[in-house]
Scaffold this motif. Structure first.
Motif, PDB file in Angstrom:
ATOM      1  N   LEU A  91     -27.864  14.528  53.344  1.00 39.66           N
ATOM      2  CA  LEU A  91     -27.565  13.228  52.737  1.00 39.66           C
ATOM      3  C   LEU A  91     -27.808  12.099  53.735  1.00 39.66           C
ATOM      4  O   LEU A  91     -28.289  11.032  53.373  1.00 39.66           O
ATOM      5  CB  LEU A  91     -26.108  13.189  52.255  1.00 39.66           C
ATOM      6  N   GLY A  92     -27.512  12.348  54.996  1.00 32.98           N
ATOM      7  CA  GLY A  92     -27.680  11.334  56.042  1.00 32.98           C
ATOM      8  C   GLY A  92     -29.116  10.867  56.215  1.00 32.98           C
ATOM      9  O   GLY A  92     -29.357   9.766  56.712  1.00 32.98           O
ATOM     10  N   GLY A 107     -30.852   9.807  54.020  1.00 41.46           N
ATOM     11  CA  GLY A 107     -31.017   8.667  53.127  1.00 41.46           C
ATOM     12  C   GLY A 107     -30.022   7.550  53.402  1.00 41.46           C
ATOM     13  O   GLY A 107     -29.894   6.633  52.611  1.00 41.46           O
ATOM     14  N   SER A 108     -29.328   7.611  54.540  1.00 41.85           N
ATOM     15  CA  SER A 108     -28.233   6.666  54.802  1.00 41.85           C
ATOM     16  C   SER A 108     -28.701   5.332  55.330  1.00 41.85           C
ATOM     17  O   SER A 108     -27.956   4.363  55.346  1.00 41.85           O
ATOM     18  CB  SER A 108     -27.286   7.264  55.834  1.00 41.85           C
ATOM     19  N   GLY A 109     -29.924   5.272  55.820  1.00 35.54           N
ATOM     20  CA  GLY A 109     -30.372   4.059  56.508  1.00 35.54           C
ATOM     21  C   GLY A 109     -30.013   4.082  57.986  1.00 35.54           C
ATOM     22  O   GLY A 109     -30.351   3.155  58.721  1.00 35.54           O
ATOM     23  N   LEU A 124     -30.439   9.329  61.131  1.00 35.94           N
ATOM     24  CA  LEU A 124     -31.287  10.378  60.546  1.00 35.94           C
ATOM     25  C   LEU A 124     -32.460   9.792  59.767  1.00 35.94           C
ATOM     26  O   LEU A 124     -33.575  10.305  59.815  1.00 35.94           O
ATOM     27  CB  LEU A 124     -30.455  11.291  59.635  1.00 35.94           C
ATOM     28  N   THR A 174     -36.814   6.002  51.275  1.00 32.18           N
ATOM     29  CA  THR A 174     -36.312   7.365  51.086  1.00 32.18           C
ATOM     30  C   THR A 174     -34.863   7.329  50.626  1.00 32.18           C
ATOM     31  O   THR A 174     -34.035   6.693  51.268  1.00 32.18           O
ATOM     32  CB  THR A 174     -36.374   8.159  52.412  1.00 32.18           C
ATOM     33  N   LYS A 175     -34.604   7.981  49.515  1.00 32.16           N
ATOM     34  CA  LYS A 175     -33.227   8.156  49.062  1.00 32.16           C
ATOM     35  C   LYS A 175     -32.945   9.651  48.980  1.00 32.16           C
ATOM     36  O   LYS A 175     -33.831  10.430  48.594  1.00 32.16           O
ATOM     37  CB  LYS A 175     -33.018   7.544  47.673  1.00 32.16           C
ATOM     38  N   VAL A 191     -30.159  12.331  47.260  1.00 29.29           N
ATOM     39  CA  VAL A 191     -29.013  12.494  46.355  1.00 29.29           C
ATOM     40  C   VAL A 191     -28.434  13.890  46.547  1.00 29.29           C
ATOM     41  O   VAL A 191     -29.106  14.791  47.055  1.00 29.29           O
ATOM     42  CB  VAL A 191     -29.405  12.261  44.872  1.00 29.29           C
TER      43      VAL A 191
END
Lengths: 341, 341
Positions: free
Chosen positions: B11-12, B14-16, B19, B132-133, B135
């Motif tokens: 998940l990280g 996609g955190s901005g 990572l 990049t996202k 979910v």
């Protein structure tokens, strides 16, 4: 409304056949209507006066789809408009791509499309091309939207996209309180049974940004503080430009409710996502002027100088805390809140 | 390869935060490398010589991600390049947005990104901006990609995007066999235990299309026959322009294996998706010339005249069948094969 609450999205709405055609002409053309879209070509034909363009893309997977202050549609328009605006461009045209789960409510889809259309009008951009895919039940969570955007790079000579000329003494300004979007989403999820009156700050900032760029020569850098929050914008900048960044905790606007929820859950508002906040780096001597310009705009009333650039501690961001100490502001590791945008 | 088979998306990613930054610099910058992308601004800064642009978007949800003849990455580049090319534009710049399921293999992601980079080079376009996202597990099926694209509308005066000048007697040309992509995907799914040697026709057609537009004055309309197949392109055209379209079944190239699988499953190859086929409408007197030009290009060797426009039966498409009858070709209702692109 065109659809009623019982209308659903079928796989056939993504087939490219009759149902897709109906969705396009009934829903998308109705709400997004403009001459370019209605040419019905696979690619929109544009005429843009400038040779210098800005081009950006964002996918939106926010959960829930509807939240206080907005919905995924409004968010998708604002996010792409803001990315263009902070690059020094006047946002002009957006594309929009939907990925929809089979069985999703057409009524909700219509509300989202309506909301995109309203926000596009507010931001004075046109949605000129699109795409719809439908996947089977369980293969995506309700609805994802991609918006890409093109802007005319009017303010390219100011170098704001690349932060080329930032230096010691430059001031950091933000247009209001941080963390409102992230904490609104969190409370809208209802999982933690947190009730607040917070609203997402989700807004198109191009009007505000254009005012500032038109009226002041002092702007050196702009970035919207979305995923990863204010801290991430500044940590990236400090690292890339090898400069020190000092923030004053007492100057950073944080709403009481945001602070409360953060304390409860062990979050730091500096890392919480915003969707209507721009961080501006400005020459020291222009800082007051820029602040005044910003405060005159409805989205800039709460603008504040929150820190400055330093030639000490290159690459680092630190906070002068309320109680007089100093705290290092690190880059976000891991993920605080997934699907925040 | 940068990643090994055990590396996973968190998940990280996609955190901005950290990572996301690693993924961008290790993977995307490495494969997509170009000066524009590496400015690391939120929006790409472009300089385009023309004031006339083409702008398009497509989301790709193909299942499986890897199939004979390509993968979702190659498909995403080809699809957007082709949409630009058929509008009369020279494709220049692409954006790419990933929506990734938590736990997805970084090794597979790398293969997909590599494949995008190879196809972008083949098509001579640059991937200049992205997003990049990530979910949570179960909230999307592995990986979806959106590619949007900008092209310079070089051939805008030919009116090919809008089919303005099509009329009775114009010939319809296609650059090869239909249905290869759809049936390849279907057999790659393994659900039906169908084994074929078919490969997807997935290819960037801008080279072929540019040749034709450069060398002939007779082109009146172009469209790539993707979702919904050849039938959908022609039915839409007949309806929009209120013209009759006659196809000759014996002239339409269909591979034996495609025909076989279609018969088995009750599909019609006319409706099966292609990803490397362009339908061209050309003035009668230029048809042979265009055919010759097309046959000289590797992606046009199997080009054929498959029918013509008629001033009878306006709005309808019909097939002169192999056995001497006539069959109406209707618009696709419902969905034959979901997640084909």
């Amino acid at each position: 409304m065109i659809y009623s609450e019982n209308d659903r999205v079928f796989l056939g709405h993504g087939s490219g056949g009759i149902l897709t055609g109906e969705l396009i002409s009934n829903l998308f053309f109705y709400y997004f209507k403009n001459d370019i879209l209605e040419e019905m070509t696979d690619a929109a034909r544009l005429k843009i006066k400038s040779h210098f363009l800005s081009f950006t893309t964002d996918s939106f997977v926010v959960d829930p789809l509807f939240f206080p202050g907005g919905d995924i549609g409004k968010l998708a328009v604002c996010g792409t408009v803001n990315d263009l605006a902070v690059s020094g461009a006047k946002p002009l045209y957006l594309s929009c791509g939907f990925i929809i789960e089979e069985g999703f409510s057409l009524y909700k889809l219509e509300k989202i499309v309506q909301s995109m259309s309203e926000e596009a009008e507010r931001a004075q951009v046109q949605i000129v091309t699109g795409d719809t895919k439908v996947v089977a039940k369980g293969q995506c969570d309700k609805l994802f939207i991609n918006t890409s955007g093109i802007g005319s790079l009017i303010y390219r000579n100011k170098g704001i996209g690349k932060a080329e000329n930032i230096c010691n003494g430059d001031k950091i300004i933000i247009n209001g309180s941080i963390g409102d979007h992230g904490i609104s989403i969190l409370s809208a999820r209802n999982e933690l049974n947190i009730k607040t009156n917070l609203m997402s700050d989700c807004a198109s900032l191009n009007g505000l940004i254009e005012n500032v760029l038109e009226k002041s020569e002092g702007i050196k850098f702009m970035r919207d503080a979305t995923r990863g929050g204010l801290a991430t914008v500044l940590c990236e900048l400090a690292e890339q430009k090898n400069i020190g960044i000092e923030l004053n905790e007492t100057d950073i606007p944080v709403k009481e409710e945001v602070r409360g929820v953060c304390e409860l859950l062990g979050f730091d508002p500096l890392y919480i996502a915003n969707e209507g906040k721009v961080v501006i780096i400005v020459k020291n001597e222009n800082a007051k002027e820029v602040l005044e310009i910003m405060k005159k705009h409805p989205l800039g009333k709460e603008s504040r100088i929150i820190g400055e650039l330093k030639d000490i501690n290159p690459g680092l961001v630190w906070l002068n805390t309320q109680i007089g100490g100093k705290r290092l502001v690190d880059k976000l590791s891991g993920e605080q809140l997934p699907r925040i945008c």
